[in-house]
Design a protein around this motif. Structure first.
Motif, mmCIF file in Angstrom:
data_model
loop_
_atom_site.group_PDB
_atom_site.id
_atom_site.type_symbol
_atom_site.label_atom_id
_atom_site.label_comp_id
_atom_site.label_asym_id
_atom_site.label_seq_id
_atom_site.Cartn_x
_atom_site.Cartn_y
_atom_site.Cartn_z
ATOM 1 N N GLU A 1 13.252 9.932 -16.179
ATOM 2 C CA GLU A 1 12.294 9.985 -15.373
ATOM 3 C C GLU A 1 11.990 8.666 -14.829
ATOM 4 O OE1 GLU A 1 8.285 11.471 -16.679
ATOM 5 O OE2 GLU A 1 9.432 11.905 -18.714
ATOM 6 N N LEU A 2 12.550 8.658 -13.226
ATOM 7 C CA LEU A 2 12.380 7.154 -12.610
ATOM 8 C C LEU A 2 11.178 7.225 -11.821
ATOM 9 C CD1 LEU A 2 15.902 8.010 -10.823
ATOM 10 C CD2 LEU A 2 15.390 6.836 -13.218
ATOM 11 N N LEU A 3 10.530 6.076 -11.768
ATOM 12 C CA LEU A 3 9.277 5.708 -11.153
ATOM 13 C C LEU A 3 9.717 4.576 -10.058
ATOM 14 C CD1 LEU A 3 6.744 5.153 -13.957
ATOM 15 C CD2 LEU A 3 7.059 7.290 -12.376
ATOM 16 N N PHE A 4 9.329 5.157 -8.768
ATOM 17 C CA PHE A 4 9.738 4.310 -7.449
ATOM 18 C C PHE A 4 8.395 3.938 -6.833
ATOM 19 C CE2 PHE A 4 13.458 6.466 -8.154
ATOM 20 C CZ PHE A 4 14.649 5.728 -7.854
ATOM 21 N N VAL A 5 8.377 2.670 -6.026
ATOM 22 C CA VAL A 5 7.294 2.159 -5.283
ATOM 23 C C VAL A 5 7.859 2.425 -3.908
ATOM 24 C CG1 VAL A 5 5.602 0.663 -4.393
ATOM 25 C CG2 VAL A 5 5.892 1.010 -6.923
ATOM 26 N N THR A 6 7.477 3.349 -2.915
ATOM 27 C CA THR A 6 8.133 3.589 -1.559
ATOM 28 C C THR A 6 7.055 3.754 -0.541
ATOM 29 O OG1 THR A 6 9.604 4.646 -0.441
ATOM 30 C CG2 THR A 6 8.379 5.892 -2.254
ATOM 31 N N PRO A 7 7.348 3.294 0.510
ATOM 32 C CA PRO A 7 6.362 3.836 1.533
ATOM 33 C C PRO A 7 6.745 5.222 1.966
ATOM 34 C CG PRO A 7 8.478 2.446 2.419
ATOM 35 C CD PRO A 7 8.567 2.504 1.185
ATOM 36 N N PRO A 8 5.853 5.878 2.363
ATOM 37 C CA PRO A 8 5.723 7.429 2.595
ATOM 38 C C PRO A 8 7.289 7.919 3.312
ATOM 39 C CG PRO A 8 3.530 6.862 2.856
ATOM 40 C CD PRO A 8 4.552 5.391 2.772
ATOM 41 N N GLU B 1 -10.848 12.877 0.489
ATOM 42 C CA GLU B 1 -10.111 11.887 0.206
ATOM 43 C C GLU B 1 -9.802 10.943 1.295
ATOM 44 O OE1 GLU B 1 -5.878 11.632 -2.122
ATOM 45 O OE2 GLU B 1 -6.835 13.535 -2.126
ATOM 46 N N TRP B 2 -9.430 11.495 2.462
ATOM 47 C CA TRP B 2 -9.179 10.741 3.713
ATOM 48 C C TRP B 2 -10.358 9.311 3.983
ATOM 49 C CZ3 TRP B 2 -12.062 10.297 8.175
ATOM 50 C CH2 TRP B 2 -13.038 11.060 8.200
ATOM 51 N N LEU B 3 -11.339 9.441 3.361
ATOM 52 C CA LEU B 3 -12.469 8.468 3.885
ATOM 53 C C LEU B 3 -12.232 7.392 2.864
ATOM 54 C CD1 LEU B 3 -15.466 10.961 4.053
ATOM 55 C CD2 LEU B 3 -14.641 9.389 5.719
ATOM 56 N N PHE B 4 -11.817 7.687 1.650
ATOM 57 C CA PHE B 4 -11.722 6.455 0.681
ATOM 58 C C PHE B 4 -10.396 5.504 1.182
ATOM 59 C CE2 PHE B 4 -14.313 9.300 -1.474
ATOM 60 C CZ PHE B 4 -15.157 8.621 -2.332
ATOM 61 N N SER B 5 -10.745 4.709 1.912
ATOM 62 C CA SER B 5 -9.547 3.665 2.560
ATOM 63 C C SER B 5 -10.416 2.343 2.804
ATOM 64 C CB SER B 5 -9.152 4.218 4.022
ATOM 65 O OG SER B 5 -10.283 4.153 4.861
ATOM 66 N N ASP B 6 -9.533 1.326 3.118
ATOM 67 C CA ASP B 6 -10.063 0.072 3.186
ATOM 68 C C ASP B 6 -11.034 -0.012 4.385
ATOM 69 O OD1 ASP B 6 -8.263 0.637 5.475
ATOM 70 O OD2 ASP B 6 -7.107 -1.186 5.133
ATOM 71 N N VAL C 1 -12.454 0.604 -0.049
ATOM 72 C CA VAL C 1 -11.697 1.031 -1.175
ATOM 73 C C VAL C 1 -10.303 0.599 -1.064
ATOM 74 C CG1 VAL C 1 -11.182 2.982 -2.361
ATOM 75 C CG2 VAL C 1 -13.319 3.153 -1.127
ATOM 76 N N ASP C 2 -10.112 -0.120 -2.115
ATOM 77 C CA ASP C 2 -8.675 -0.597 -2.392
ATOM 78 C C ASP C 2 -7.871 0.473 -3.045
ATOM 79 O OD1 ASP C 2 -9.376 -3.170 -1.546
ATOM 80 O OD2 ASP C 2 -9.911 -3.916 -3.215
ATOM 81 N N VAL C 3 -8.272 1.029 -4.086
ATOM 82 C CA VAL C 3 -7.690 2.184 -4.767
ATOM 83 C C VAL C 3 -8.732 3.345 -4.765
ATOM 84 C CG1 VAL C 3 -6.723 2.801 -7.008
ATOM 85 C CG2 VAL C 3 -6.482 0.535 -6.115
ATOM 86 N N ALA C 4 -8.251 4.568 -4.577
ATOM 87 C CA ALA C 4 -8.831 5.964 -4.461
ATOM 88 C C ALA C 4 -8.344 6.689 -5.648
ATOM 89 C CB ALA C 4 -8.768 6.701 -3.216
ATOM 90 N N SER D 1 -1.374 -1.238 0.834
ATOM 91 C CA SER D 1 0.124 -1.627 1.106
ATOM 92 C C SER D 1 0.816 -0.426 1.841
ATOM 93 C CB SER D 1 0.811 -2.020 0.009
ATOM 94 O OG SER D 1 1.142 -1.111 -0.811
ATOM 95 N N ASN D 2 0.124 0.890 2.016
ATOM 96 C CA ASN D 2 0.782 1.761 2.517
ATOM 97 C C ASN D 2 2.009 2.353 1.830
ATOM 98 O OD1 ASN D 2 0.702 4.243 4.533
ATOM 99 N ND2 ASN D 2 2.212 3.126 5.603
ATOM 100 N N THR D 3 1.938 2.387 0.287
ATOM 101 C CA THR D 3 3.153 2.763 -0.506
ATOM 102 C C THR D 3 2.592 3.791 -1.462
ATOM 103 O OG1 THR D 3 2.641 0.836 -1.941
ATOM 104 C CG2 THR D 3 4.359 0.639 -0.053
ATOM 105 N N ASP D 4 3.628 4.488 -1.957
ATOM 106 C CA ASP D 4 3.080 5.503 -2.958
ATOM 107 C C ASP D 4 3.908 5.101 -4.204
ATOM 108 O OD1 ASP D 4 1.778 6.890 -1.135
ATOM 109 O OD2 ASP D 4 3.475 8.047 -0.340
ATOM 110 N N LEU D 5 3.342 5.706 -5.374
ATOM 111 C CA LEU D 5 4.005 5.720 -6.683
ATOM 112 C C LEU D 5 4.458 7.001 -6.538
ATOM 113 C CD1 LEU D 5 4.844 4.295 -9.133
ATOM 114 C CD2 LEU D 5 2.766 5.056 -10.177
ATOM 115 N N VAL D 6 5.850 7.108 -6.886
ATOM 116 C CA VAL D 6 6.476 8.431 -6.904
ATOM 117 C C VAL D 6 7.377 8.744 -8.070
ATOM 118 C CG1 VAL D 6 6.530 8.877 -4.433
ATOM 119 C CG2 VAL D 6 8.535 7.553 -5.566
ATOM 120 N N GLU D 7 7.508 9.766 -8.437
ATOM 121 C CA GLU D 7 8.169 10.181 -9.774
ATOM 122 C C GLU D 7 9.401 11.207 -9.670
ATOM 123 O OE1 GLU D 7 9.126 12.415 -13.450
ATOM 124 O OE2 GLU D 7 8.128 13.309 -11.674
#
Length: 232
Positions: free
Chosen positions: A199-206, A104-109, A113-116, A145-151
């Protein structure tokens, strides 16, 4: 939108079918004659070709595509295809399927790869989401963007329950993007209030996930953590 899919196995064909049903133009690339089953997705354009060869991608018209999806069962092939799509053909959006979690760590820009999309991670996240209340679950990572979708399923005793959304000050760069209540997704409104079980969905940096989790945590677990902002 024109989409090219590398790999016409079960995954590639399923993606193609969904995209075609939504009105998109799809090209399927498959190098294995045994997997070349045009009758399964008759509305797609099929090409018997190697998705890792520049000449094959030129013949497929990759430079005209809006999205490239590497959906083979081989991580090496998916990485090479994504890299060629991005660097040689300037495809605006590339999506790579991760078959083995260790890769998984290889799948980057760095590999174009835009989206893994990692099936093991998605499944584990869905399991966590199904059984966890009060735990922040990472569903998806946006590489560029170095952000995550979290719930988080909001506990009934969270200090945020009953608060006006517009009065809550989320951690820096964290954005509440949706509230799911009674099986219905809603855009968060400033005058709306949060309820237990939402259920709350956020976009946030790690780096903001820990602070966000502390803010939403039950009162007894939030000692020493940041409290919701009061009314001005």
């Amino acid at each position: 939108m024109k989409v090219i899919i590398a790999g016409a196995g079960n995954v590639g064909r399923s993606i193609a079918t969904e995209l075609i049903e939504h009105g998109h133009q799809v090209v399927l690339l498959e190098k294995d004659p045994k997997a070349f089953k045009t009758d399964t997705v008759p509305k797609a354009t099929w090409l018997l070709a190697d998705a890792c060869e520049v000449s094959s991608l030129e013949a497929a018209g990759l430079e005209e595509c809006d999205v490239s999806i590497a959906a083979t069962g081989d991580d090496k092939a998916n990485l090479v295809h994504s890299l060629l799509a991005k660097t040689e053909f300037s495809v605006p959006r590339t999506v790579g399927r991760v078959n083995h979690p260790k890769n998984e760590w290889l799948f980057s820009d760095s590999w174009g790869v835009d989206v893994a999309v990692s099936t093991p991670r998605m499944l584990s996240a869905l399991v966590e989401e199904a059984v966890s209340v009060g735990d922040l679950v990472r569903l998806f990572t946006f590489r560029q963007s170095n952000t995550d979708l979290v719930e988080m399923t909001l506990p009934g005793d969270s200090p945020c329950v009953g608060r006006r959304i517009g009065d809550l000050r989320w951690p820096a760069d964290a954005v509440l993007v949706a509230v799911i209540r009674d099986a219905r997704a809603m855009a968060p409104e400033a005058d709306g209030a949060l309820e237990g079980g939402d259920e709350l969905l956020f976009v946030t940096p790690p780096e903001g996930e820990r602070e966000l989790a502390a803010m939403l945590a039950p009162k007894q677990a939030a000692s020493g953590a940041a409290e919701p902002a009061g009314d001005d």
